[in-house]
Design a protein around this motif. Sequence first.
Motif, short mmCIF file in Angstrom:
data_model
loop_
_atom_site.label_atom_id
_atom_site.label_comp_id
_atom_site.label_asym_id
_atom_site.label_seq_id
_atom_site.Cartn_x
_atom_site.Cartn_y
_atom_site.Cartn_z
N THR A 33 -53.40 2.85 -10.20
CA THR A 33 -53.89 1.21 -10.94
C THR A 33 -52.98 0.96 -12.05
O THR A 33 -52.34 -0.36 -12.13
CB THR A 33 -55.42 1.21 -12.14
OG1 THR A 33 -56.10 2.16 -10.65
CG2 THR A 33 -55.66 0.69 -12.14
N LEU A 34 -52.02 1.36 -12.79
CA LEU A 34 -51.07 1.54 -14.30
C LEU A 34 -50.12 0.82 -13.57
O LEU A 34 -49.48 -0.56 -13.67
CB LEU A 34 -50.31 2.62 -14.82
CG LEU A 34 -49.23 2.29 -15.74
CD1 LEU A 34 -50.06 1.18 -17.19
CD2 LEU A 34 -49.32 3.43 -16.52
N TYR A 35 -49.49 1.13 -12.33
CA TYR A 35 -48.08 0.58 -11.35
C TYR A 35 -48.65 -0.62 -11.62
O TYR A 35 -48.02 -1.96 -11.08
CB TYR A 35 -48.07 1.42 -10.37
CG TYR A 35 -46.43 0.77 -9.30
CD1 TYR A 35 -45.47 1.36 -10.13
CD2 TYR A 35 -47.44 -0.11 -8.38
CE1 TYR A 35 -44.69 1.16 -9.10
CE2 TYR A 35 -45.41 -0.45 -7.64
CZ TYR A 35 -44.60 -0.14 -7.74
OH TYR A 35 -43.02 -0.65 -7.50
N ASP A 39 -47.30 -4.90 -12.99
CA ASP A 39 -46.38 -5.41 -12.36
C ASP A 39 -44.93 -4.58 -11.53
O ASP A 39 -43.89 -5.19 -12.07
CB ASP A 39 -45.61 -6.93 -12.87
CG ASP A 39 -47.05 -7.80 -13.14
OD1 ASP A 39 -47.70 -7.74 -12.35
OD2 ASP A 39 -46.91 -8.53 -14.19
N ALA A 40 -45.44 -3.16 -11.25
CA ALA A 40 -44.35 -2.50 -11.04
C ALA A 40 -43.54 -2.39 -11.26
O ALA A 40 -42.49 -2.08 -11.90
CB ALA A 40 -44.21 -2.74 -9.71
N ASN A 41 -44.36 -1.78 -13.22
CA ASN A 41 -43.15 -1.31 -14.19
C ASN A 41 -43.02 0.20 -14.36
O ASN A 41 -43.41 0.96 -14.31
CB ASN A 41 -43.29 -1.94 -15.28
CG ASN A 41 -42.43 -1.74 -16.52
OD1 ASN A 41 -41.55 -1.16 -16.35
ND2 ASN A 41 -42.90 -2.71 -17.49
N LEU A 42 -41.26 0.67 -13.27
CA LEU A 42 -41.73 1.58 -13.19
C LEU A 42 -41.15 3.22 -14.80
O LEU A 42 -41.85 3.84 -14.79
CB LEU A 42 -40.56 1.65 -12.54
CG LEU A 42 -40.85 2.03 -11.06
CD1 LEU A 42 -39.25 1.84 -10.26
CD2 LEU A 42 -41.74 2.87 -10.08
N LYS A 241 -59.31 -6.75 -3.08
CA LYS A 241 -58.86 -7.65 -2.84
C LYS A 241 -57.16 -7.08 -2.88
O LYS A 241 -55.79 -7.04 -2.11
CB LYS A 241 -57.68 -8.99 -3.93
CG LYS A 241 -58.97 -9.68 -4.48
CD LYS A 241 -58.40 -10.93 -5.41
CE LYS A 241 -59.12 -11.63 -5.84
NZ LYS A 241 -59.12 -12.30 -7.12
N GLY A 242 -57.37 -5.90 -2.82
CA GLY A 242 -55.80 -4.88 -2.37
C GLY A 242 -54.99 -4.52 -3.11
O GLY A 242 -55.01 -5.33 -4.39
N TRP A 243 -54.41 -4.01 -3.42
CA TRP A 243 -53.52 -2.58 -4.67
C TRP A 243 -52.52 -3.86 -4.43
O TRP A 243 -51.79 -4.36 -3.29
CB TRP A 243 -52.89 -1.41 -3.74
CG TRP A 243 -52.37 -0.96 -4.94
CD1 TRP A 243 -52.58 -0.71 -6.17
CD2 TRP A 243 -51.18 -0.08 -4.17
NE1 TRP A 243 -51.65 -0.09 -6.99
CE2 TRP A 243 -50.19 0.26 -5.84
CE3 TRP A 243 -49.76 -0.09 -3.75
CZ2 TRP A 243 -49.15 1.06 -6.28
CZ3 TRP A 243 -48.83 0.50 -4.36
CH2 TRP A 243 -49.21 0.40 -5.46
N GLN A 244 -52.11 -4.36 -6.04
CA GLN A 244 -51.85 -4.84 -6.45
C GLN A 244 -51.41 -6.88 -5.86
O GLN A 244 -50.89 -7.63 -6.42
CB GLN A 244 -50.05 -5.21 -5.53
CG GLN A 244 -49.09 -3.35 -6.94
CD GLN A 244 -47.85 -3.23 -5.77
OE1 GLN A 244 -47.85 -2.47 -4.57
NE2 GLN A 244 -46.97 -3.26 -6.57
N HIS A 250 -51.95 -10.67 -11.85
CA HIS A 250 -50.87 -10.44 -11.65
C HIS A 250 -50.69 -12.33 -11.96
O HIS A 250 -49.34 -12.70 -11.78
CB HIS A 250 -50.39 -10.41 -10.85
CG HIS A 250 -50.83 -8.52 -9.63
ND1 HIS A 250 -49.28 -8.25 -11.00
CD2 HIS A 250 -51.56 -8.35 -9.28
CE1 HIS A 250 -50.01 -6.91 -10.11
NE2 HIS A 250 -50.92 -6.87 -9.10
N LEU A 251 -51.77 -13.49 -11.98
CA LEU A 251 -51.05 -14.19 -12.83
C LEU A 251 -51.44 -14.16 -14.90
O LEU A 251 -51.69 -15.75 -14.99
CB LEU A 251 -52.30 -15.45 -12.37
CG LEU A 251 -52.10 -15.79 -10.95
CD1 LEU A 251 -53.39 -16.67 -10.64
CD2 LEU A 251 -50.90 -16.35 -10.81
#
Length: 366
Positions: A33-35, A39-42, A241-244, A250-251
Amino acid sequence: MIKPLRLWHYLTRYVDGFLLSGILLLMLTGLATLYSATDANLSRVTNQAINMLVALGIMWLIANIPLQHIMRIALPIYVAGLFLLLGVALFGEINNGARRWLNIGVTRIQPSELMKIAVPLMMAWYFDKHEATLRLRDYAVATLLLLIPVVMIMRQPDLGTALLIASSGFYVLFLTGLSWRIMAALLIAGAGSLPILWSMMHDYQRRRVMTLLDPTQDALGAGYHTIQSTIAIGSGGVLGKGWQNGTQTHLDFLPEKSTDFIFAVFSEEFGLVGNSLLLLLYLMVIGRGMIIAANASTQFTRLIAGSITLTFFTYIFVNIGMVIGILPVVGVPLPLISYGGTSMVTMLLGFGILMSIQTHPKLVKT
């Protein structure tokens, strides 16, 4: 082949497998969930993974400590915690209008986190010492042991942490068999003190309460968090709505999406079905904790196991309650899911105590 088996036995002999399974599944859910929330911040996800590994290491160390030793340090930890809270009040760093952190040279610490464990430990130790001759005055002393740190933390101000510590102490009082009549009297007294409490609250805390009643009265200010989180949860529907793929997330409509409001991210992306599975995982951990408390052999172990488990439940209830808009926003993270190391360490320290209660030889009162 024998040596690895011996090593595995050594590493897991004081670990409760069922409880650890629930914890690890929640942690993996949190990382996924954090990923998405970041916004995919590794880098952020890696930092959280390190926080989890440190917390798991501390849990393992505590699980290997016999309860006799934990009992002996209950009083010193409580007293040290009070002195640290006093240090925060006198010398603590001010950040965003709150004085919660204490700089000890090499790092900063938040003593209120220590009190989440120290207070129930101290109260359980006190009731265990007076188990044979338990009287009303003992409940009064225990209540005083609870109120002192709670008031000190509220003055920082840190209402969320004060609430969690107050609940952990209340659970100890409840599990000792406090009379329903006394609890009813305390409830009435608490209701009667609400005007006094209201006068002691800071302006931003009052706004949070008023916003709970009608978030739209300040839709772009104090009510913004609640409005956006409820929109995100509702838009997830049944399947999500699906992962990511969460639009509110994301907005960047959703605030604090990696910390206090991460449940809204999860709800938008995985929907009602995902929420049901998440709550099932939480129920798995809570149920195991209550079984450990029910099987505890002494007053001390029963009280501390019950308090730790029910406080974990309070974390969940308060966080989800504020995200869906039935409780004020008080800054309580979603346990094992929200980003952050301090609360993670505190929670797993408590689970380490639960594992020690379950896996060590039963304590016999002497």
